[in-house]
Each structure stands twice: as structure tokens, then as C-alpha cells.
Design a protein around this motif. Structure first.
Motif, short mmCIF file in Angstrom:
data_model
loop_
_atom_site.label_atom_id
_atom_site.label_comp_id
_atom_site.label_asym_id
_atom_site.label_seq_id
_atom_site.Cartn_x
_atom_site.Cartn_y
_atom_site.Cartn_z
N UNK A 36 0.84 -1.20 0.00
CA UNK A 36 0.00 0.00 0.00
C UNK A 36 0.87 1.25 0.00
N UNK A 37 2.00 1.19 0.70
CA UNK A 37 2.89 2.36 0.74
C UNK A 37 3.54 2.56 -0.62
N UNK A 38 3.94 1.47 -1.25
CA UNK A 38 4.54 1.57 -2.59
C UNK A 38 3.53 2.15 -3.57
N UNK A 39 2.31 1.63 -3.54
CA UNK A 39 1.30 2.04 -4.51
C UNK A 39 0.99 3.53 -4.40
N UNK A 40 1.09 4.08 -3.19
CA UNK A 40 0.81 5.51 -3.02
C UNK A 40 -0.64 5.77 -2.70
N UNK A 82 11.42 -1.69 -1.22
CA UNK A 82 11.19 -0.43 -1.92
C UNK A 82 12.24 -0.10 -2.97
N UNK B 36 10.31 5.24 -2.99
CA UNK B 36 10.18 4.48 -4.24
C UNK B 36 10.73 5.34 -5.37
N UNK B 41 5.50 2.80 -10.72
CA UNK B 41 5.04 1.84 -9.71
C UNK B 41 4.33 2.56 -8.57
N UNK B 43 2.31 6.08 -6.93
CA UNK B 43 1.63 7.35 -7.21
C UNK B 43 1.97 8.41 -6.16
N UNK B 115 -0.82 1.26 -14.93
CA UNK B 115 -0.90 1.76 -13.56
C UNK B 115 -1.82 2.97 -13.39
N UNK B 406 -4.34 2.67 5.05
CA UNK B 406 -4.45 2.23 3.65
C UNK B 406 -4.76 0.74 3.58
#
Lengths: 313, 525
Positions: A36-40, A82, B36, B41, B43, B115, B406
Motif C-alpha cells: 500500500x505504501x509503494x502504490x501511493x 522499496x 520508491x 510503480x 503514485x 498503472x 491504507x
């Protein structure tokens, strides 16, 4: 002695295994998700699921733990979720500032705190003793970050003697290296000085009341040899124990100090990794800290034999 | 000049004859740590901002939000709008020295499309995307799509950055590492100097060819670099960042915090400005799948309970220059912003209480997820929980960090079984300038963004907006969209706020349009 050292080192293996299992379980079972953190912020749950699957985070707990253990057996701490960077590389990037900060803090604290405690015990009940105790209470009571901000305000912003933040590797010169670490060392050392000074004072009071000290005085020995050669050596065992225990205190304090002074050390790496749920990095750093702690305790145990020849292993 | 500064200046002056010209370096404090590095990958805004240094886009947008050619020299449209042919500018190179080829652009569009919502729309409409030769590629569409260039110019997360084909072919769900940060943008990423959570270094890319014509405007126009290096210093503590700026250890701080404005504003060598008129939009998103917010009458009843000024003051302080009320579904000041339907949001708490009572709400607990590690979100969550209580709702306020929020938001279960009822969050105003990237303004139900509102009317209007051929028509549709949003309430806008940037006076040309710090055109004295 050698057999004892070997036994102690071997005994760290089950300790590390337990630490590894506990850390791994806590991370996997706690809320939060690196995917979830990677996805933003703008990702859909489906995006998060796809990332989780791509990273292998959706596999059963024991499969992931077995893989982690296998890597560990092969001295591989894995790679960051990450950045894909090896955890060992990330630790190597961050170890110098933390080691430098801790070594300087220990040196600074012991240099200040032991004489403070000795003098306070020698002058027990006097204003010097009270002043040392007030300082010790303050050191315990005022949080490290408050001391950090105060020092930065006075010595960096107002007097402009030292930088506010940052770190310069020792390879770029000793003074640039040192000037970045002076304020963090004082801030982090405040609690440590308080702890060591109090223990030194208490232990010295006990030792100074012993018959052999009276005999030494009666023999006409000077104050300095009595305090620092006879009394302090006999008080050294509890003091060195506290110095050792204090390493854990320092590790915790380093996290705060590194954040306040923006030092790129292991403390900040740990906090950042926890906030992001970068599991391999958290596991690697916690294992390293545990190993260091076990090692320091072993060294303290061995030091006892130096201070007190009656102790045998 | 203070002692240490004077001493350093003196030493530098003494050493000057023996030294080469020092590198012109901008030391910059970003709003978050760059975790990141792959801008497709993730946002995350900080990753997008990093993206604009390293990668270039086929189109940019100018200050009037119009798409302008950036990497492309131009395009041709044939077959009644069904076939677009793009030609790349000459001399474009990646940082590894390889030329930028049409095949790289095709692979990059495909990765972006996997994406991004807008990118997904382009892929869905495209019958074929193919390289014609090294400098030309074509997109054949199933039906005409007049906004194709606008889609490729999209500056908000996720932007269509062009990467080498070998990197763009990788799984977009697995972020790549420092070794793959290879773009053709104005700055080159220094992988060897990257320290995660501490330092990110970029060097001017001497092989970059800025557009020859026009002026730099937002992400469009010639990107002329005036410095040698840009160093991002990650300083997580705002007080330390402010002190570092005051001491001159850093030159530019992306986002200050409300409590530090007065102190920085008094500083002679520091400039504090609002760099981005789009700011951020505070929002409340209810869960449409579960009671009580599956009830549209209850959702509508909340609209008059909102006093946007309360949210602005809580997030950005009492100085009203830093927030704005009367905010609808489009960012104020942008072409589609309208007041249509906003009368439903006129603040009247008594009316809200009455409407809640009439809605059939039976006192079910409202599980609010509040992230306490994001200051703006924490502030708006506190005010929002109080607002809901005052409106007559039973609130179960659950605090956690953003990563946990999240994770929990992914659950579609009832609140009693680990689900949720609502959450508060901020969006960059740039994401709310039109329906294309506006994830909250959708009505596609369970296929949509977290909260899963279902509104066929909103979806139909959105589709109509994509087909619109004039700004006038787009505005008319936008007004209808806002009216419909006040009926279906997919989310509630809670106001706009601004987080000023601060920089040393020695820095000139610093800009953050749309919340993106741009490093071209910036010089340091």
C-alpha cells in the motif's frame, strides 16, 4: 576462559533465532502493508493486491518465514522491498554515523560522568554533590529532543559555532566530521551521563565507607590515589554493568537524536523502515542491534575479570 | 554575517585561487522521504516530483493547463481522428548515452497505462500502439479521442514518463531500484550517492536538449538548467528543516508547516511564498458499500454540516491566506471550477441535524479511520469527527498510522468485521482540475476507487466530458457533474489549503506549480 567465550558466542545463535522469529511474526501480523505504501495514496485496493502478489507478500506466513531463515543461514539479509538494494548495503551506508555517534557519546559520557560521580561521593552532602544530583535529575527528566533543539538554537542558530544538522564522513576530514557530531553527542549523552554519574556516586559512597579506605587514609595516602586507584577500581563492576546496559538506552536515544539532527544513521533507517513496513530492512537492523547488544554484554562480562580478579569463568 | 559563515567565507576566499569553480548546488528539503524511485510503480507525490527531474514526457502542460509538445516535435492526426502519428525531436538521449527511440516511447506508454487511470483509458481505446521507425510511432484508436495529447501530458501522479524500453518492459507492479533510474530528463540521478531516507543527488545532464522555442511554463517549454547539482536532503523534523534553512545549510524547503510560518517570515534572508495556487483539497470519503453511508439521504444530510473554514484553520492555521472555502469538486481557479450545486453545502448545523434525523439513520457506529502520522490528515480527522458527532452521528474514532489506514481501507467488510465507514485525506489540487484524474469523482461502484460509490449519472457525465470538443461544453458538463456530486455525494470536499514553500533569497526562479518543485530555470547566487 576461551571455552566460556565460545559458549557465550554459541549461545547467541538461539537468542538470534528467537529474535528473528518474534520480529518476523510481529511485522507480518501487525497492521500496515508495504504494498500500500509503494502504490501511493491514489492506488486502488486492486493495485495494492497486484503489488502484494508481485512482491510475494501474499504467500503463507511460514513460507515467508522459511525463506527468511534460509537467507539468514546464508548470511543474506535480503533486499529492500522499496529500492531493491541489499539490506547489508543499506546498513553499511548507515553504520558509520551511528557507530561514530555512539562511540563519541560513550567516551564523552564516561569521561564526564565517572569523575562527576566520584567527586559527588567524595563531597557527599556538599553543594557539589547536590549540583551533580540536580544535573542527574535534569538529565533523566528532560527529553533528548528538547535538549537537542535547545543546543541547536543556542550553538548553531544564535552563536553560529556549529552546524544545525547533517553528517560528514570522517574520510572528508576530522574537524568537519567532529563539528557535525558535537551537539548530537551532548544531547544524547545527557541521559547517559546522568545514569552513570548516579551509579558511580552510589557505588563510590558504599566503597568509601569500607575499612580498607580508612586504612589507606590512615597510611597517609593522598585523596586522588584513594579515589581513583583504590575506590574506583572496586566500584568499577557495577559501573561497567550500567555502561553496558546503557548501550540499549543509546540505541533508543540514537533514533531520536538522528531525527532531530538529520543524521543518516541506523536509527533513522529503522524508523523509516518501520513507517514504510520495509520488512527485510527492519529485520536486518533489529537483528544487528540484538547481536551488538549480546556482544556488548559479553564484553562487559569479560571486563569483570579485569576489575575483579576473584571473578573466574 | 555570523561568525561561522564569516570564517568559512574567509577560508574559501583564501583557498579560491587554488580551487576550480565550485559546483552550483541547490540543497533542497522535500516534503517526504523518497522511498520508491520508480514513478510508475508508485503514485506518491514525492516520487512524481523526483520523476520530473530524471525523466521527460512526450507532452508537457503549460500554465493554462494546455498540452504542449515536449519530447515530440509534433503529431499528425488522420483517419478522422483514429490514427495519431508522433515524431520525436532530434538529438534526444538517455542518461546512459543511448538515443531515445520510438520503441522506448511505446513501451513507456504501455507501462504507464497499466498503472494510471488515464493511461488505462488510452490503452483501452488503442487498437494498436507501434513504432514506425526510430523517431516515429503511431497510436490507432478504436474511436476518436481528442484528449490524447492531454492524457500524455498529464502531470499529476502518475505521469507518462519515457524510459528505455528494457526498463519500461519490466513489471509496473514491482518498483525498480537505483540502477534503473535512467531517463532523458534535464537531470541525471546519481545512484552511487543515493542514501535512502537521507540524500538524493542529481547532476545536470549535459546531453539534454531543451526545446528551442518558447518559454518554460509548468512542465512545458524549454527546460534550461542553471545549476550543476541538486541535492535532496531528507530532514524529517520540520523544526530542524526550518533551522537548517535559517542557517543557510539548505536553500529551499518544499513545504513549511503552519506553526513555523511566523518565525520564517521574520527571517531577513528567507522568502516564504505560496508557490502553488492549486494547493491541496481536503476530503471526506464515505464507504458506500456499508451502513450507514450506503444511505444517500444520510450522505446528503452531511453537506450542510461542513464548515470548510474549520478544516482550513485546523490544517493551515488561522491566517486565512493559507486556505479557501467555497470549494466544490474542481480546484478553485481552474477552468472547470464552478459554484453550481454548492448551495447544498451552505453551512447550517441545525439543518444538518434535522436531515440526519429524517434520513433513517438508526445510530449505527460510524468507524472513522484517522491517520495520525500525517499532520494535515490528523487535523482534518479531528475536526471531521467532531463535525459528525455534532450532526448527530455515533462516531467510533480509530487512530493509526497512514500505512495501517491504507491497508484497512481495502476491506469491503462491514465496520464491525474490520471494515470502515469513512476517512479523511488530502489530494493535490492538480488531481482535481478535471474529471480525468479525479479518482473521487467516479461512480463506477466496486470497480472504482476506495469507497466504491455507484452513480451511473456521474459516469455518463464523465464519459461526455471526454468526448467534449470545446471548453464551453466541458464547463457545462463540469457544472452538471458537480450538481450530481451534491446528489450522490461520492465524497465531500472540505476546502482548499496551501502549504507555503520557503527558500533563501539567494535562490531565484524557484517554482512549485501544481505542487511539483521544478528545478530548471532556478539559479543560486
Amino acid at each position: 576462559m576461551l571455552a566460556y567465550i565460545a559458549r557465550r558466542i554459541l549461545s547467541t545463535i538461539p537468542v538470534m533465532l528467537v529474535v528473528a522469529f518474534v520480529v518476523f511474526s510481529m511485522l507480518i501480523l501487525s497492521p500496515g502493508d508495504p504494498a500500500a505504501v509503494i502504490a501511493g495514496d491514489q492506488a486502488t485496493p486492486e493495485d495494492v493486491e497486484r503489488i502484494r502478489a508481485a512482491l510475494g507478500l501474499d504467500r503463507p506466513f511460514f513460507v515467508q518465514f522459511a525463506e527468511f531463515l534460509w537467507r539468514l543461514v546464508n548470511f543474506d539479509l535480503g533486499t529492500s522491498i522499496f529500492t531493491n538494494l541489499p539490506v547489508t548495503h543499506m546498513i553499511a551506508q548507515r553504520i558509520e554515523p551511528t557507530v561514530a555517534l555512539m562511540v563519541l557519546t560513550i567516551l564523552f559520557s564516561v569521561t564526564i560522568a565517572v569523575p562527576m560521580g566520584v567527586i559527588a561521593a567524595w563531597k557527599a552532602g556538599s553543594w557539589i554533590d547536590r549540583a551533580v544530583m540536580v544535573f542527574a535529575v535534569l538529565g533523566f527528566s528532560v527529553p533528548v529532543f528538547v535538549i537537542g533543539y535547545l543546543l541547536a538554537y543556542i550553538f548553531a542558530l544564535e552563536l553560529d559555532w556549529l552546524p544545525v544538522q547533517g553528517y560528514t564522513p570522517i574520510a572528508r576530514g576530522f574537524w568537519p566530521f567532529l563539528e557535525n557530531l558535537i551537539l548530537p553527542t551532548i544531547a544524547l549523552g545527557s541521559v547517559y551521563i546522568a545514569l552513570i554519574a548516579r551509579i558511580t556516586r552510589a557505588t563510590m559512597l558504599e566503597v568509601l565507607a569500607q575499612d580498607y579506605i580508612r586504612t589507606a587514609k590512615a597510611k597517609g595516602l593522598g585523596t586522588r590515589p584513594i579515589l581513583f586507584l583504590h575506590a574506583l577500581k572496586n566500584a568499577a563492576v557495577p559501573i561497567s554493568t550500567v555502561v553496558g546496559i546503557g548501550i540499549a538506552l543509546l540505541i533508543g536515544g540514537a533514533v531520536v537524536t538522528e531525527s532531530v539532527f538529520a543524521i543518516p544513521g541506523l536509527g533513522r533507517l529503522t524508523v523509516d523502515a518501520i513507517l514504510r513496513r520495509d520488512y527485510p530492512v527492519i529485520q536486518g537492523v533489529v537483528l544487528l542491534f540484538s547481536f551488538v547488544y549480546v556482544l556488548v554484554n559479553l564484553m562487559i562480562d569479560l571486563l569483570y575479570t579485569v576489575f575483579d580478579p576473584r571473578i573466574r569463568y | 554575517m555570523k561568525r561561522r559563515t564569516l570564517m568559512q567565507a574567509g577560508l574559501a576566499a583564501l583557498a579560491a585561487p587554488a580551487l576550480a569553480q565550485p559546483a552550483r548546488t541547490i540543497r533542497f528539503v522535500p516534503h517526504a522521504s523518497l522511498a520508491v524511485l520508480d514513478p510508475v510503480a508508485s503514485s506518491a507525490y514525492v516520487t512524481r516530483n523526483h520523476g520530473f527531474l530524471v525523466w521527460d514526457t512526450l507532452y508537457g502542460i503549460d500554465a493554462q493547463y494546455r498540452a504542449q509538445p515536449q519530447m515530440v516535435a509534433g503529431h499528425g492526426v488522420e483517419d478522422g481522428g483514429l490514427r495519431w502519428t508522433f515524431t520525436l525531436r532530434e538529438g534526444l538521449r538517455f542518461h546512459d548515452g543511448e538515443p531515445v527511440r520510438a520503441a522506448d516511447c511505446v513501451a513507456s506508454i504501455r507501462r504507464w497505462g497499466a498503472r494510471d487511470a488515464m493511461g488505462g483509458r488510452v490503452l483501452a481505446l488503442a487498437e494498436e500502439i507501434a513504432a514506425l521507425d526510430d523517431r516515429r510511432f503511431a497510436i490507432r484508436l478504436r474511436r476518436p479521442f481528442a484528449m490524447l495529447a492531454d492524457a500524455l501530458a498529464k502531470p499529476g501522479s502518475i505521469a507518462c514518463f519515457v524510459m528505455p524500453e528494457r526498463i519500461a518492459s519490466a513489471d509496473p507492479m514491482r518498483p525498480f531500484g537505483p540502477g534503473e533510474v535512467v531517463g532523458s530528463g534535464p537531470f541525471r540521478f546519481r545512484a552511487d550517492e543515493f542514501v535512502l531516507g537521507a540524500r538524493v543527488v542529481y547532476e545536470r545532464f549535459d546531453g539534454y536538449v531543451p526545446r528551442a522555442e518558447g518559454e518554460a511554463s509548468f512542465t512545458a517549454g524549454p527546460k534550461r538548467v542553471l545549476v550543476d547539482r541538486v541535492e535532496w536532503q531528507i530532514i524529517p523534523d520540520p523544526a530542524t528543516a526550518a533551522a537548517a534553512l535559517r542557517a543557510g545549510e539548505v536553500a529551499w524547503w518544499e513545504r513549511t508547516t503552519a506553526d513555523l510560518h511566523p518565525m520564517l517570515a521574520r527571517e531577513r534572508d528567507v522568502v516564504v511564498t505560496i508557490p502553488d495556487t492549486l494547493g491541496f483539497i481536503a476530503t471526506f470519503r464515505p464507504n458506500h458499500l456499508q451502513p450507514p453511508f450506503d444511505n444517500p439521504r444520510l450522505r446528503r444530510a452531511l453537506l450542510p454540516a461542513v464548515n470548510q473554514a474549520d478544516f482550513g484553520a485546523a490544517i493551515a492555521g488561522t491566517d486565512a491566506r493559507f486556505w479557501r472555502t467555497g470549494v466544490g469538486v474542481f480546484a478553485p481557479g481552474t477552468p472547470l471550477a464552478t459554484e453550481a450545486g454548492l448551495e447544498a453545502m451552505r453551512f447550517d448545523l441545525d439543518r444538518a441535524r434535522r436531515l440526519v434525523a429524517e434520513s433513517g439513520y438508526a445510530g449505527e457506529p460510524v468507524v472513522l479511520l484517522a491517520a495520525t502520522d500525517v499532520p494535515a490528515t490528523a487535523a482534518m480527522s479531528e475536526v471531521g469527527a467532531d463535525m459528525l458527532r455534532k450532526a448527530g452521528l455515533t462516531v467510533d474514532y480509530q487512530t493509526m498510522d497512514w500505512a495501517s489506514v491504507v491497508r484497512r481501507l481495502g476491506s469491503r467488510e462491514p465496520p464491525a468485521r474490520g471494515g470502515w465507514s469513512g476517512y479523511f485525506s488530502s489530494w493535490a489540487g492538480l488531481d482535481h482540475i478535471n474529471p480525468a484524474g479525479h479518482l473521487l469523482l467516479r461512480g463506477n461502484g466496486s470497480a472504482g476507487f476506495i469507497g466504491w460509490p455507484e452513480s451511473p449519472r456521474i459516469e455518463a457525465l464523465r464519459e461526455a466530458w471526454f468526448e467534449a470538443t470545446s471548453l464551453e461544453e466541458q464547463r457545462r458538463i463540469a457544472a452538471d457533474l458537480q450538481r450530481q456530486a451534491m446528489e450522490d455525494v461520492p465524497y465531500i470536499p472540505l476546502g482548499q489549503y496551501f502549504l507555503p514553500m520557503a527558500h533563501r533569497r539567494t535562490l531565484s526562479g524557484a517554482m512549485q506549480p501544481g505542487g511539483i518543485p521544478l528545478f530548471w530555470g532556478v539559479s543560486i547566487g
